[in-house]
Design an enzyme around this catalytic site. Sequence first.
Site, PDB file in Angstrom:
ATOM      1  N   HIS A 189      66.130  -9.018   9.782  1.00 52.66           N
ATOM      2  CA  HIS A 189      66.029  -8.137  11.313  1.00 52.66           C
ATOM      3  C   HIS A 189      65.637  -7.000  11.038  1.00 52.66           C
ATOM      4  O   HIS A 189      66.282  -5.859  10.348  1.00 52.66           O
ATOM      5  CB  HIS A 189      67.660  -8.492  11.376  1.00 52.66           C
ATOM      6  CG  HIS A 189      67.800  -7.852  12.901  1.00 52.66           C
ATOM      7  ND1 HIS A 189      68.390  -8.990  13.428  1.00 52.66           N
ATOM      8  CD2 HIS A 189      67.178  -6.751  13.723  1.00 52.66           C
ATOM      9  CE1 HIS A 189      68.290  -7.638  15.094  1.00 52.66           C
ATOM     10  NE2 HIS A 189      68.405  -7.201  14.568  1.00 52.66           N
TER      11      HIS A 189
ATOM     12  N   PHE B  99      75.215  -9.234  22.134  1.00 52.97           N
ATOM     13  CA  PHE B  99      73.767  -9.257  22.369  1.00 52.97           C
ATOM     14  C   PHE B  99      74.119 -11.009  21.740  1.00 52.97           C
ATOM     15  O   PHE B  99      74.381 -11.859  20.718  1.00 52.97           O
ATOM     16  CB  PHE B  99      72.626  -8.638  21.079  1.00 52.97           C
ATOM     17  CG  PHE B  99      73.394  -6.837  21.550  1.00 52.97           C
ATOM     18  CD1 PHE B  99      71.636  -6.591  21.619  1.00 52.97           C
ATOM     19  CD2 PHE B  99      73.585  -6.048  20.415  1.00 52.97           C
ATOM     20  CE1 PHE B  99      71.992  -5.380  22.371  1.00 52.97           C
ATOM     21  CE2 PHE B  99      73.747  -5.006  20.889  1.00 52.97           C
ATOM     22  CZ  PHE B  99      72.813  -4.650  21.496  1.00 52.97           C
TER      23      PHE B  99
ATOM     24  N   HIS C 254      72.563 -19.553  15.631  1.00 52.28           N
ATOM     25  CA  HIS C 254      73.775 -19.384  14.672  1.00 52.28           C
ATOM     26  C   HIS C 254      74.355 -20.499  15.587  1.00 52.28           C
ATOM     27  O   HIS C 254      74.663 -20.194  16.766  1.00 52.28           O
ATOM     28  CB  HIS C 254      74.258 -17.959  15.279  1.00 52.28           C
ATOM     29  CG  HIS C 254      72.839 -16.808  15.264  1.00 52.28           C
ATOM     30  ND1 HIS C 254      73.319 -15.690  13.981  1.00 52.28           N
ATOM     31  CD2 HIS C 254      71.603 -16.599  15.706  1.00 52.28           C
ATOM     32  CE1 HIS C 254      72.071 -14.687  13.717  1.00 52.28           C
ATOM     33  NE2 HIS C 254      71.222 -15.186  15.094  1.00 52.28           N
ATOM     34  N   LEU C 255      75.324 -20.841  15.118  1.00 51.81           N
ATOM     35  CA  LEU C 255      76.127 -21.531  14.690  1.00 51.81           C
ATOM     36  C   LEU C 255      77.241 -21.929  14.531  1.00 51.81           C
ATOM     37  O   LEU C 255      78.316 -21.753  14.872  1.00 51.81           O
ATOM     38  CB  LEU C 255      74.982 -23.483  14.173  1.00 51.81           C
ATOM     39  CG  LEU C 255      74.740 -23.269  13.712  1.00 51.81           C
ATOM     40  CD1 LEU C 255      74.488 -24.820  12.995  1.00 51.81           C
ATOM     41  CD2 LEU C 255      73.795 -23.566  15.529  1.00 51.81           C
TER      42      LEU C 255
ATOM     43  N   ASP D 268      66.235 -18.373  17.722  1.00 50.67           N
ATOM     44  CA  ASP D 268      67.732 -17.026  17.378  1.00 50.67           C
ATOM     45  C   ASP D 268      68.724 -17.595  18.447  1.00 50.67           C
ATOM     46  O   ASP D 268      69.388 -16.280  19.079  1.00 50.67           O
ATOM     47  CB  ASP D 268      67.163 -16.132  17.967  1.00 50.67           C
ATOM     48  CG  ASP D 268      68.139 -14.999  17.486  1.00 50.67           C
ATOM     49  OD1 ASP D 268      69.110 -15.038  16.949  1.00 50.67           O
ATOM     50  OD2 ASP D 268      68.005 -13.241  17.678  1.00 50.67           O
TER      51      ASP D 268
ATOM     52  N   HIS E 132      77.583 -17.126  22.491  1.00 52.52           N
ATOM     53  CA  HIS E 132      78.870 -16.005  22.535  1.00 52.52           C
ATOM     54  C   HIS E 132      79.847 -17.253  23.784  1.00 52.52           C
ATOM     55  O   HIS E 132      79.342 -17.829  24.523  1.00 52.52           O
ATOM     56  CB  HIS E 132      78.777 -14.653  22.589  1.00 52.52           C
ATOM     57  CG  HIS E 132      78.400 -14.294  21.832  1.00 52.52           C
ATOM     58  ND1 HIS E 132      78.362 -13.934  20.993  1.00 52.52           N
ATOM     59  CD2 HIS E 132      76.494 -13.791  21.823  1.00 52.52           C
ATOM     60  CE1 HIS E 132      77.454 -13.138  20.100  1.00 52.52           C
ATOM     61  NE2 HIS E 132      76.591 -13.028  20.463  1.00 52.52           N
TER      62      HIS E 132
ATOM     63  N   HIS F  55      62.208 -12.843  14.681  1.00 49.22           N
ATOM     64  CA  HIS F  55      61.498 -12.916  16.443  1.00 49.22           C
ATOM     65  C   HIS F  55      61.257 -11.133  16.874  1.00 49.22           C
ATOM     66  O   HIS F  55      61.642 -10.204  16.798  1.00 49.22           O
ATOM     67  CB  HIS F  55      63.333 -12.206  16.854  1.00 49.22           C
ATOM     68  CG  HIS F  55      64.150 -11.999  16.016  1.00 49.22           C
ATOM     69  ND1 HIS F  55      64.763 -10.205  15.402  1.00 49.22           N
ATOM     70  CD2 HIS F  55      65.905 -12.184  15.628  1.00 49.22           C
ATOM     71  CE1 HIS F  55      65.806 -10.015  15.012  1.00 49.22           C
ATOM     72  NE2 HIS F  55      66.278 -10.975  15.546  1.00 49.22           N
TER      73      HIS F  55
END
Length: 416
Positions: A171, A315, A54-55, A297, A301, A224
Amino acid sequence: MFTITNIKRPGSDRLESVTVENGVIKGWNLPAEGEIIDGKGGTVAPALIELHAHLREPGQTEKEDLASGLAAAAAGGYGTVVSMPNTTPVVDDPATVRSLIEKAEGLGLARLKPAAALTKGQKGEQLAELAFLKDAGAAMFTDDGRTNENARVLCLGLEYARSLGMVVSVHAEDAALRADGVMNEGLVSEELGLPGNPWAAEAARVARDMEIVALTGARLHVQHLSTARALDLVREAKKRGLPVTCEVCPHHLTLTDEALRTFDALYKVAPPLRTQADAEYLLEGLLDGTVDCLATDHAPHTRAEKERDLLDAPFGIAYIELAFPLMWTRFGEQLGLEKLLDLMTAAPARVMGWPEPTLEAGAPADLVVLDLATEREVNPAEFRSKAKFSPWTGERLKGWPLLTVVDGKIAFQRED
């Protein structure tokens, strides 16, 4: 043109050199040409491939952006990164895909291959314009960040993706069974009085999705995996000859729900950290080949977000810079170097149907030089990622990248 000297190929103690020219490996042990880079006795391998990161760009750049995320990836030894589309706005249109690729190309860091949403807005209601997204450069289709609740829509998406020769990744959690769980449902959640997410939420969704694959014959990649039961379901599907692959993340191998006794949201991830028995079973899945590849993954944040109460914090764990050192330090003896490198290089390429990376002359110059012996302390202040905190702070790891080359250009070089 440049030459990297004093390096070893995997499984060899012989010091060699490799020359890179025009984006490809010119050859081994040639007369040194161009800039001379000392590999310091490190082990050279194809650059790592990340299928699940996640970029946060566009729209969430306070958490991460392409520059920080791809710099972090290069520092972790990654040459190629597949970014997830659950951004603001969602990556569900061709113009956004093209824009991300063009911006990443100008950075000179790890290579970006954006994933695009399977459904518009990732709402799970209407398929995105999949053919146009593929033409724009989308690497795969996924609604990661949300679960695909409508089986009919997923079925249609798989059929469409199959016609395009594309992979769909999912997911796999049943949202109703997951409910408001913030950690694994079990003894620890009961003792702490926290809402739990049961193993059955993952297993039930994997079971459903395997039947949709059987119906469509489409390629499905399960992200995942965290539970023993879900892994068994994938194993059974593979025995049936279904075109299913799966990944496991290092945090599900190295951390368990016991970490939540601290009430620290740093350990709040989706799917949640499970039991030690689950972690050990996942490792067995790596060893026996049921698990196809490793993925991080990587989910950054802000510190303020992760310092919220466990019930309210988001999360995710961000650690793309640590993935190889963590796996090498914890499991190098069990997995062996050849297997671990395969799980992080050739195996992700096989999942995607890409050419497997090699070190042969004429191959693309995507390389990483790894220091397999020297221990270094995990210091989040040094992270290239904007998420400068880690569950492994202070832990001493070995296997750190010294140099990462992407498309024949130096994307990362450790200064010390």
